[in-house]
Design an enzyme around this catalytic site. Structure first.
Site, PDB file in Angstrom:
ATOM      1  N   HIS A 228     -13.817  14.170  -8.936  1.00 59.69           N
ATOM      2  CA  HIS A 228     -12.480  14.751  -9.187  1.00 59.69           C
ATOM      3  C   HIS A 228     -12.427  16.109  -8.486  1.00 59.69           C
ATOM      4  O   HIS A 228     -12.711  16.197  -7.293  1.00 59.69           O
ATOM      5  CB  HIS A 228     -12.294  14.800 -10.709  1.00 59.69           C
ATOM      6  CG  HIS A 228     -10.912  15.083 -11.195  1.00 59.69           C
ATOM      7  ND1 HIS A 228      -9.807  15.149 -10.385  1.00 59.69           N
ATOM      8  CD2 HIS A 228     -10.442  15.313 -12.470  1.00 59.69           C
ATOM      9  CE1 HIS A 228      -8.731  15.415 -11.116  1.00 59.69           C
ATOM     10  NE2 HIS A 228      -9.095  15.516 -12.384  1.00 59.69           N
ATOM     11  N   HIS A 269      -9.029   7.791  -2.465  1.00 58.91           N
ATOM     12  CA  HIS A 269      -8.223   8.154  -3.619  1.00 58.91           C
ATOM     13  C   HIS A 269      -7.837   6.897  -4.370  1.00 58.91           C
ATOM     14  O   HIS A 269      -7.566   5.871  -3.759  1.00 58.91           O
ATOM     15  CB  HIS A 269      -6.959   8.905  -3.190  1.00 58.91           C
ATOM     16  CG  HIS A 269      -6.331   9.642  -4.317  1.00 58.91           C
ATOM     17  ND1 HIS A 269      -5.464   9.052  -5.209  1.00 58.91           N
ATOM     18  CD2 HIS A 269      -6.489  10.918  -4.725  1.00 58.91           C
ATOM     19  CE1 HIS A 269      -5.103   9.940  -6.106  1.00 58.91           C
ATOM     20  NE2 HIS A 269      -5.703  11.074  -5.852  1.00 58.91           N
ATOM     21  N   ASP A 326      -8.878  17.479  -1.403  1.00 58.00           N
ATOM     22  CA  ASP A 326     -10.069  18.333  -1.421  1.00 58.00           C
ATOM     23  C   ASP A 326     -10.739  18.460  -0.045  1.00 58.00           C
ATOM     24  O   ASP A 326     -11.677  19.232   0.107  1.00 58.00           O
ATOM     25  CB  ASP A 326     -11.099  17.771  -2.420  1.00 58.00           C
ATOM     26  CG  ASP A 326     -10.587  17.830  -3.844  1.00 58.00           C
ATOM     27  OD1 ASP A 326      -9.980  18.851  -4.196  1.00 58.00           O
ATOM     28  OD2 ASP A 326     -10.783  16.860  -4.597  1.00 58.00           O
TER      29      ASP A 326
HETATM   30  N1  CMC Z   1     -17.108   7.354   0.966  1.00 55.87           N
HETATM   31  C1  CMC Z   1     -17.597   6.088   1.180  1.00 55.87           C
HETATM   32  N2  CMC Z   1     -17.132   5.004   0.535  1.00 55.87           N
HETATM   33  C2  CMC Z   1     -16.154   5.178  -0.364  1.00 55.87           C
HETATM   34  C3  CMC Z   1     -15.608   6.455  -0.635  1.00 55.87           C
HETATM   35  C4  CMC Z   1     -16.120   7.563   0.071  1.00 55.87           C
HETATM   36  N3  CMC Z   1     -15.643   8.785  -0.160  1.00 55.87           N
HETATM   37  N4  CMC Z   1     -14.653   6.346  -1.590  1.00 55.87           N
HETATM   38  C5  CMC Z   1     -14.601   5.028  -1.906  1.00 55.87           C
HETATM   39  N5  CMC Z   1     -15.503   4.336  -1.171  1.00 55.87           N
HETATM   40  C6  CMC Z   1     -15.696   2.865  -1.161  1.00 55.87           C
HETATM   41  C7  CMC Z   1     -16.463   2.419  -2.407  1.00 55.87           C
HETATM   42  O1  CMC Z   1     -17.862   2.400  -2.161  1.00 55.87           O
HETATM   43  C8  CMC Z   1     -15.900   1.034  -2.614  1.00 55.87           C
HETATM   44  O2  CMC Z   1     -16.486   0.183  -1.666  1.00 55.87           O
HETATM   45  P1  CMC Z   1     -16.752  -1.382  -2.047  1.00 55.87           P
HETATM   46  O3  CMC Z   1     -15.414  -1.977  -2.243  1.00 55.87           O
HETATM   47  O4  CMC Z   1     -17.490  -1.914  -0.873  1.00 55.87           O
HETATM   48  O5  CMC Z   1     -17.587  -1.372  -3.290  1.00 55.87           O
HETATM   49  C9  CMC Z   1     -14.425   1.197  -2.224  1.00 55.87           C
HETATM   50  O6  CMC Z   1     -14.402   2.283  -1.272  1.00 55.87           O
HETATM   51  C10 CMC Z   1     -13.488   1.530  -3.390  1.00 55.87           C
HETATM   52  O7  CMC Z   1     -14.044   2.687  -4.065  1.00 55.87           O
HETATM   53  P2  CMC Z   1     -13.933   2.937  -5.619  1.00 55.87           P
HETATM   54  O8  CMC Z   1     -15.029   3.842  -6.030  1.00 55.87           O
HETATM   55  O9  CMC Z   1     -13.784   1.637  -6.334  1.00 55.87           O
HETATM   56  O10 CMC Z   1     -12.529   3.680  -5.675  1.00 55.87           O
HETATM   57  P3  CMC Z   1     -11.955   4.520  -6.892  1.00 55.87           P
HETATM   58  O11 CMC Z   1     -10.488   4.424  -6.812  1.00 55.87           O
HETATM   59  O12 CMC Z   1     -12.601   4.090  -8.165  1.00 55.87           O
HETATM   60  O13 CMC Z   1     -12.472   6.021  -6.610  1.00 55.87           O
HETATM   61  C11 CMC Z   1     -12.573   8.195  -5.676  1.00 55.87           C
HETATM   62  C12 CMC Z   1     -11.675   6.991  -6.001  1.00 55.87           C
HETATM   63  C13 CMC Z   1     -11.690   9.342  -5.253  1.00 55.87           C
HETATM   64  C14 CMC Z   1     -13.339   8.609  -6.933  1.00 55.87           C
HETATM   65  C15 CMC Z   1     -13.555   7.801  -4.542  1.00 55.87           C
HETATM   66  O14 CMC Z   1     -12.835   7.477  -3.369  1.00 55.87           O
HETATM   67  C16 CMC Z   1     -14.588   8.881  -4.245  1.00 55.87           C
HETATM   68  O15 CMC Z   1     -15.635   8.933  -4.901  1.00 55.87           O
HETATM   69  N6  CMC Z   1     -14.309   9.810  -3.255  1.00 55.87           N
HETATM   70  C17 CMC Z   1     -15.184  10.903  -2.974  1.00 55.87           C
HETATM   71  C18 CMC Z   1     -14.966  12.024  -3.978  1.00 55.87           C
HETATM   72  C19 CMC Z   1     -13.634  12.741  -3.762  1.00 55.87           C
HETATM   73  O16 CMC Z   1     -13.277  13.097  -2.657  1.00 55.87           O
HETATM   74  N7  CMC Z   1     -12.911  12.961  -4.870  1.00 55.87           N
HETATM   75  C20 CMC Z   1     -11.641  13.662  -4.865  1.00 55.87           C
HETATM   76  C21 CMC Z   1     -10.521  12.760  -5.241  1.00 55.87           C
HETATM   77  S1  CMC Z   1      -8.871  13.412  -4.888  1.00 55.87           S
HETATM   78  C22 CMC Z   1      -8.646  14.840  -5.778  1.00 55.87           C
HETATM   79  C23 CMC Z   1      -9.080  14.848  -7.179  1.00 55.87           C
HETATM   80  O17 CMC Z   1      -8.876  13.907  -7.940  1.00 55.87           O
HETATM   81  O18 CMC Z   1      -9.640  15.837  -7.589  1.00 55.87           O
END
Ligand code: CMC
Length: 391
Positions: A228, A269, A326
């Site tokens: 987050h 996201h 971010d």
């Molecule tokens: N790098 C590499 N792979 C990723 C990333 C990433 N940053 N984000 C998602 N994926 C992949 C993930 O491994 C999964 O792959 P697969 O389908 O093969 O298993 C797929 O994309 C879907 O990911 P998810 O974890 O199911 O997606 P989510 O909606 O649950 O999570 C997220 C969203 C923001 C937590 C995630 O994209 C992430 O961890 N990003 C990095 C941390 C980040 O930048 N967070 C800030 C979010 S925006 C502002 C805020 O909320 O504060």
């Protein structure tokens, strides 16, 4: 029993109805109370946006002046708050200090804690918007070993924060208007984002009737996580670790490796599957702010290269992973002299109004306690066995 809709991470569950913020993740649209984020970013100010989020409409000039006066009136913290901060280890993470201090405010303002009284609720909301920068700057000064800085109320919201952060008694400190405007813009962009993890936390705690300081303290704790708000700090650490444009490919490969827990921080996201409109505004602001401050930063080139390579890669394209809010914000914070450990508190300062606006909306509407169910996957019934008879 046990037959509930299973929705891990609440990907398809609406937990409330809200009039505050609209997001269309497919089209990359974000609106506060109907106003596009792009227009607010260009034309509004953080306190005007705060008024909009809290009261539903843009203020008249008289209403805005009264609101600014109210917020300014509440910027001071009780002297014992500084004593409380002094009790933390000098290098405690400022987010730990922030959540602790905000929770403690329920003890400072016990006389106005009736959540059923709209006047008490509004007062708590204003107090938190006003005091969050004061407490954040105090956490930084504690780390630096500097004496407390009192809020200078002749300055505006962003200017006042910069002044509390960086003024030291022995030197004259003039707030740079370019820096203050950049910060104000970042606060606008972070002000609300509907039912994200920290706001949902605020609402869940709020649903129990807990006091508003406890709700926001819980929101701060949720924001701290690297998935987050903690991502802004993690992005800068990641860019520093990559160090050079020539190593971007290596890190993109690492992020794609399912046996490696590493993720590209600032990418992806839950809701935006096209682009994050906030990231677009911040990327442009990065260039403008660095130019206006007469700075260059190799990390900006690195970040742009990372974005370019990732966006051409099938892995990121197929999963619709784009830079989020971010990804570029830390480069601006860094240009303003804000240390990395303070990046997530900066997010918290901006988001406070969103948390309290959502809490006020919930408190003013009939609601039930938030109480999710589960799919039980443990043992079926079995009989207790005395300790001497266990195999
Ligand atoms: N790098 C590499 N792979 C990723 C990333 C990433 N940053 N984000 C998602 N994926 C992949 C993930 O491994 C999964 O792959 P697969 O389908 O093969 O298993 C797929 O994309 C879907 O990911 P998810 O974890 O199911 O997606 P989510 O909606 O649950 O999570 C997220 C969203 C923001 C937590 C995630 O994209 C992430 O961890 N990003 C990095 C941390 C980040 O930048 N967070 C800030 C979010 S925006 C502002 C805020 O909320 O504060």
């Amino acid at each position: 029993l046990g037959y509930f809709t299973y929705d891990p991470g609440y990907g398809t569950t609406a937990s409330c109805k809200s009039d505050i913020t609209f997001i269309d993740g497919t089209e990359g649209i974000l609106r506060y109370r109907g106003y596009p984020i792009e227009q607010l970013a260009e034309r509004s100010s953080f306190l005007e946006v705060s008024y909009l989020l809290l009261y539903g409409d843009l203020p008249s000039s008289t209403e805005l002046a009264a609101f600014e006066r109210d917020i300014t009136y509440h910027t001071m913290v009780h002297e014992q708050v500084n004593t409380f901060i002094g009790g933390f280890h000098y290098d405690a993470h400022p987010m730990a200090i922030l959540s602790g201090v905000i929770a403690s405010m329920a003890g400072f303002y016990q006389a106005n804690l009736d959540v059923n009284d709209p006047a008490h609720r509004e007062l708590a909301a204003k107090r938190m918007i006003a005091k969050m920068p004061t407490v954040s700057a105090a956490a930084y000064r504690h780390y630096m070993g500097w004496p407390s800085a009192y809020p200078r109320n002749s300055l505006n919201y962003a200017e006042r924060f910069l002044h509390m952060m960086f003024s030291v008694p022995a030197e004259a400190y003039e707030v740079n208007p370019v820096a203050a405007r950049a910060l104000d813009l970042l606060f606008i962009l972070h002000a609300d984002h509907e039912q994200n993890a920290s706001t949902s936390t605020v609402r869940l705690v709020g649903s129990t009737g807990a006091n508003p300081y406890a709700c926001v303290a819980a929101g701060i704790a949720a924001l701290w996580g690297p998935a987050h708000g903690g991502a802004n700090e993690a992005v800068l650490n990641m860019l520093n670790e990559i160090g050079d444009v020539s190593r971007v490919g290596e890190y993109v490969k690492k992020a794609k490796d399912k046996n490696d827990p590493f993720r590209l921080m600032g990418f992806g996201h839950r809701v935006y599957k096209n682009f994050d409109p906030r990231a677009r505004i911040i990327r442009k602001a990065c260039h403008d702010v660095l130019a206006d401050l007469g700075q260059t930063d190799p990390l900006l080139d690195l970040a742009m290269e990372l974005e370019k390579i990732a966006l051409e890669d099938d892995y990121f394209v197929e999963r619709k992973l784009y830079p989020n809010v971010d990804f570029y914000s830390g480069i601006i914070y860094k240009a303003l002299g804000i240390p990395t450990s303070m990046f997530t508190p900066m997010f918290a300062i901006g988001r406070t109004v969103g948390w309290v606006a959502q809490w006020l909306e919930q408190a003013a509407t009939p609601h039930r306690i938030g109480r999710p169910r589960q799919i039980y996957t443990g043992h079926s019934a079995r009989d207790y066995v005395g300790i001497d008879e266990r195999g």
